[in-house]
Write an enzyme that holds these catalytic residues in place. Structure first.
Site, PDB file in Angstrom:
ATOM      1  N   ASP A  70       0.780  -1.099   0.030  1.00  0.00           N
ATOM      2  CA  ASP A  70      -0.021  -0.062   0.024  1.00  0.00           C
ATOM      3  C   ASP A  70       0.835   1.264   0.010  1.00  0.00           C
ATOM      4  O   ASP A  70       2.074   1.254   0.642  1.00  0.00           O
ATOM      5  CB  ASP A  70      -1.032   0.038   1.218  1.00  0.00           C
ATOM      6  CG  ASP A  70      -1.792  -1.168   1.365  1.00  0.00           C
ATOM      7  OD1 ASP A  70      -2.296  -1.585   0.360  1.00  0.00           O
ATOM      8  OD2 ASP A  70      -1.929  -1.930   2.446  1.00  0.00           O
ATOM      9  N   ASP A  72       0.531   5.311   0.784  1.00  0.00           N
ATOM     10  CA  ASP A  72      -0.006   6.593   1.146  1.00  0.00           C
ATOM     11  C   ASP A  72       0.547   7.937   0.836  1.00  0.00           C
ATOM     12  O   ASP A  72       1.899   7.866   0.695  1.00  0.00           O
ATOM     13  CB  ASP A  72      -0.097   6.402   2.845  1.00  0.00           C
ATOM     14  CG  ASP A  72      -0.820   5.222   3.083  1.00  0.00           C
ATOM     15  OD1 ASP A  72      -1.685   4.786   2.332  1.00  0.00           O
ATOM     16  OD2 ASP A  72      -0.669   4.809   4.434  1.00  0.00           O
ATOM     17  N   ASP A 150       2.838   8.320  14.307  1.00  0.00           N
ATOM     18  CA  ASP A 150       2.911   7.565  15.572  1.00  0.00           C
ATOM     19  C   ASP A 150       4.230   7.366  15.858  1.00  0.00           C
ATOM     20  O   ASP A 150       4.588   7.428  17.247  1.00  0.00           O
ATOM     21  CB  ASP A 150       2.065   6.329  15.074  1.00  0.00           C
ATOM     22  CG  ASP A 150       2.432   5.471  13.963  1.00  0.00           C
ATOM     23  OD1 ASP A 150       3.261   5.825  13.226  1.00  0.00           O
ATOM     24  OD2 ASP A 150       1.549   4.490  13.787  1.00  0.00           O
TER      25      ASP A 150
END
Length: 447
Positions: A70, A72, A150
């Site tokens: 993926d 982003d 994070d």
């Protein structure tokens, strides 16, 4: 050599320092390893006058020499501005507004740079009493966005505009040292979003990283906060944790840090009550099989995973009902329904998975019944293969002794005549139940 170069690029004052810029000849990220669709999104954003960066896990994995699935994108364009640029996009999310740009089966997730929580305007941010961010659409700069990420190893930004890499704090050094370090105060960040505790364990298992002590210390204490997270979101997060090819390592970390109890309370109780039964060995064997299938590119389903995770609770409940006098089949059916009803209070399991999950459990009752007619019906069941695999896991873990799995393996390899003979032999060797003698009716004189 690499370590010396990393130290040269690191800012002097740790995680709170500004982003460092790493030029193309000093990182290993190449456009040829990036999804062409992600590049299309970046180029269109930049041509429209916006900033656009690949961000997070995809950049981390590329820098580690891995192949991300993926990609982003982070930008200074608002979600509404992004939506106008791409007709093949849609806005999603209440807590965080995100844009999904769709190219066939591939989705490029585009987020707007997050700003500092203290800069929120009216209605832009909302927190629960426990500190959980319920709404967070505060937009800011690239540097502010990095502070809101994070972990340091995820605060990495790549742009094809000049092929540079922007790095926050100790991100590259932590990558080199295989260390997972949260950005900011751990307790505050976990309270803002308890799912970060799940992500910490998932990344540690996936990357074979150590969790830095300050990052790991609050997890066991704050694990109960997961009960405040939306049950539907937790379903997706558990799938990410246990169906990414490192499920066994992740499960062991979940038990170590106390995440099983808030996520799978009935399973936790069954494991705690029965240290002498091989329930954990069964779950670990199921995860070994799942990891193997994923790493070989074979399909897996959440139905099988959740059937395994909840099986100890189902079995415990069914056995208790039988001891209390409920007939075997109703006892199992009631146990299955009760465990699922209890579990969905913590994690939503969509019906497209809960129904086949119940079929897998039900087949554990049908597989021992091997009359010619029943064996034929069981083998024709649409979930037979999953139920059969489940039985094999039970036998390999010692949860179900016997050679029933071997019998069904042989049965599948035979022609119809041989199958019929096998079933007749199994039926003839099965011990018959003794009929209970009825007590004589009471006399009128005794009544």
């Amino acid at each position: 050599m690499v370590v010396e170069w990393i130290k040269r690029w690191l800012p002097a004052k740790g995680p709170a320092a500004a982003l460092a810029t790493v030029t193309r000849d000093h990182h290993r990220i190449s456009r040829k390893d990036i999804s062409p669709n992600a590049l299309k999104v970046l180029y269109r954003l930049q041509s429209a006058g916006y900033e656009g960066y690949l961000v997070g896990g995809c950049v981390r994995d590329l820098q580690l020499g891995l192949h991300p699935k993926d990609f982003d994108v982070a930008t200074d364009a608002t979600p509404e501005q992004v939506r106008k640029l791409f007709s093949n996009s849609r806005l999603i999310g209440r807590r965080f507004k995100i844009v999904h740009v769709t190219f066939g089966r591939e989705i490029i997730e585009v987020t707007t740079f997050r700003g500092r929580a203290g800069d929120a305007g009216p209605g832009e941010q909302k927190q629960s009493n426990e500190g959980l961010l319920l709404r967070d659409n505060v937009y800011g700069s690239l540097e502010e966005d990095a502070e809101r990420r994070d972990f340091t190893v995820n605060a990495l930004y790549y742009t094809p505009k000049d092929f540079s890499l922007r790095v926050y704090g100790t991100g590259l050094k932590d990558l080199q040292d295989k260390t997972l370090r949260i950005i900011g105060d751990p307790e505050t960040r976990y309270r803002e979003d308890p799912v970060r505790m799940m992500r910490a364990l998932r990344f540690a298992a996936k990357l074979n990283f150590d969790i830095e002590p300050r990052t790991s210390k609050p997890i066991a204490e704050l694990a109960p906060l997961l009960s405040h997270v939306a049950a539907a979101r937790l379903f997706d997060e558990v799938i990410k944790m246990l169906m990414s090819g490192q499920g066994l390592a992740t499960w062991r970390l979940m038990r170590e840090y106390g995440l099983v109890e808030p996520l799978l309370p009935a399973t936790h109780a069954a494991l705690k009550r029965n240290n002498d039964r091989p329930y954990n060995a069964f779950i670990e064997q199921a995860l070994i099989n799942t990891d193997d299938r994923i790493n070989r590119g074979r399909p897996v389903t959440p139905a099988f995973l959740y059937a395994a995770l909840l099986w100890p609770a189902v079995r415990e409940d069914a056995e208790h009902r039988i001891q209390m006098g409920t007939p075997e089949t109703p006892a199992w059916q009631q146990a299955m329904a009760q465990v699922v009803a209890d579990q969905v209070r913590s994690i939503t399991i969509p019906k497209r998975f809960s129904l086949p999950m119940k079929d897998i459990w039900d087949l554990q009752l049908r597989l021992p019944k091997r009359t010619p007619k029943r064996a034929e019906q069981t083998a024709a069941h649409p979930r037979f293969r999953a139920g059969y695999d489940f039985l094999l896991v039970r036998e390999r873990s010692g949860e179900e002794p016997g050679n029933l799995g071997r019998w069904w393996t042989d049965y599948q390899e035979q022609n119809p005549e041989a199958r019929d003979a096998m079933a007749r032999e199994a039926e003839s060797t099965k011990p018959r139940r003794r009929k209970r003698r009825r007590s004589p009716a009471p006399n009128a004189s005794n009544s």
